[in-house]
Design an enzyme around this catalytic site. Structure first.
Site, PDB file in Angstrom:
ATOM      1  N   ASP A  31      -3.184  -1.697   4.485  1.00 49.36           N
ATOM      2  CA  ASP A  31      -2.231  -2.423   3.641  1.00 49.36           C
ATOM      3  C   ASP A  31      -0.867  -2.356   4.318  1.00 49.36           C
ATOM      4  OD1 ASP A  31      -2.284  -2.953   0.208  1.00 49.36           O
ATOM      5  OD2 ASP A  31      -0.440  -3.170   1.372  1.00 49.36           O
ATOM      6  N   ALA A 117     -11.640 -12.605  -1.201  1.00 48.77           N
ATOM      7  CA  ALA A 117     -11.045 -12.824  -2.529  1.00 48.77           C
ATOM      8  C   ALA A 117     -10.312 -14.160  -2.537  1.00 48.77           C
ATOM      9  CB  ALA A 117     -10.074 -11.694  -2.857  1.00 48.77           C
ATOM     10  N   TYR A 149      -0.596 -22.390  -2.007  1.00 48.87           N
ATOM     11  CA  TYR A 149      -1.378 -21.165  -2.225  1.00 48.87           C
ATOM     12  C   TYR A 149      -2.850 -21.530  -2.461  1.00 48.87           C
ATOM     13  CZ  TYR A 149      -3.106 -17.006  -4.631  1.00 48.87           C
ATOM     14  OH  TYR A 149      -3.849 -15.929  -5.020  1.00 48.87           O
TER      15      TYR A 149
END
Ligand code: UDP
Length: 320
Positions: A31, A117, A149
């Protein structure tokens, strides 16, 4: 099993990491803390089988090693949050498209399973409720950055499914519907943590538009269960699944419920979309998932309903 979670210090990623560890699996997190936070994984540090690295998924040599060590990669790292997306469209497109490309390329070398995802946002302005996986996608004009997006995530889906078709890389695509729960921050625009924070502080609760738009909120624990069920199901490979909860509520009703549950003196105010986001902003009027496909394959049933979700989120903010 050992799992890699890109974006593992994010809201959903950190819950997934915890559940995988609880189930006895090894977990590796990468991350860059762009929207994630070290606080989210603080309680996992030191647990057996847990490893984390603060870096970008575009650090290919590092990611390649991590993927090699793992059996499955959950690719959750992405630019998320409508506010962030509208304010930083270049970052959004580049992060979402290039990041996924890197993960798929590296996973393909050893044919490691990748869960990509995606988002209910890909259904765009469609009014064919409930949204079913095989429905047409209906996005707005290219100068309305919100749709960048959706489009970047749709490209991720195309690319993942292309890797499956052409290179037999096992992939599973999941479209998440407004995932909420403890540890989600309101910083990037998400409505539930924002309303709860505003209500607890006695500040105005800011409903964008007239509040008649609706959403179906899914508890993060239910999303995590679905993800874990899907990777155990060989028939999920090469497929796209909605993960959600069919319980629908208007944003105005949500504001009223949160105000009542917190006993808040806050006023509920409406703010035009142009002011809240950008001129010409288009919202999705309704967003409800059809979860038949997921249910049929895995027996998935969302366990935590909205009032309990709100109780847990309010409790989380009160403890902070
Ligand atoms: N919203 C709102 N007030 C806020 C934040 C969001 O009224 O402070 C609205 C937003 O315009 C949308 C809904 O709540 O209609 C859900 O927003 P969120 O950003 O949580 O997720 P989205 O479904 O838009 O991806």
């Amino acid at each position: 099993m050992r799992a890699l979670i890109t974006g593992g210090a994010g809201f959903i990623g950190s819950h997934l990491a915890e559940a995988l560890l609880d189930a006895g699996h090894g977990v590796e997190v990468i991350d860059n803390l762009s929207t994630g936070s070290i606080e989210n994984i603080e309680h996992l540090k030191g647990r057996d089988g847990f490893q984390y690295t603060i870096d970008s998924i575009t650090n290919e040599p590092l990611l390649a090693e991590q993927i090699d060590r793992c059996d499955v990669a959950f690719h959750l790292a992405a630019a998320v949050g409508v506010k962030l997306i509208v304010e930083a469209p270049v970052h959004t497109i580049e992060t979402n498209v290039h990041g996924t490309e890197v993960v798929l390329t590296l996973a393909n070398k050893k044919k490691k399973l990748v869960v990509v995802a995606s988002t209910s946002e890909v259904y765009g302005k469609s009014t064919e409720i409930p949204f079913k996986e095989d429905a047409d996608l209906r996005l707005g004009a290219t100068w309305k950055h919100r749709w960048a997006y959706a489009c970047s995530k749709a490209i991720d889906e195309f690319l993942a499914l292309a890797y499956w078709k052409e290179k037999k890389l096992p992939v599973i695509v999941v479209r998440l519907f407004n995932t909420v729960g403890p540890r989600q921050t309101g910083q990037y625009g998400m409505v539930v943590p924002n309303f709860v924070r505003q209500a607890l502080a006695g500040h105005p609760i800011t409903v964008f538009g007239d509040g008649s738009q609706s959403r179906s909120f899914t508890y993060v624990g239910d999303v995590v269960d679905a993800l874990m069920q899907l990777i155990a199901e060989p028939k999920a490979v090469g497929e796209v699944f909605n993960i959600g909860n069919g319980e629908e509520i208007s944003i105005l009703a949500l504001a009223e419920q949160i105000k009542a549950m917190t006993g808040s003196p806050s006023d509920i105010v409406t703010i035009p979309y142009d002011e809240a986001y950008e001129a010409g902003f288009e919202d999705m009027p309704r967003r409800v998932p059809d979860i038949t496909k997921l249910q049929t394959l895995t027996g998935y049933e969302p366990k935590v309903q909205l009032s309990e979700i709100l109780t847990r989120v309010i409790d989380h903010f009160q403890k902070r």
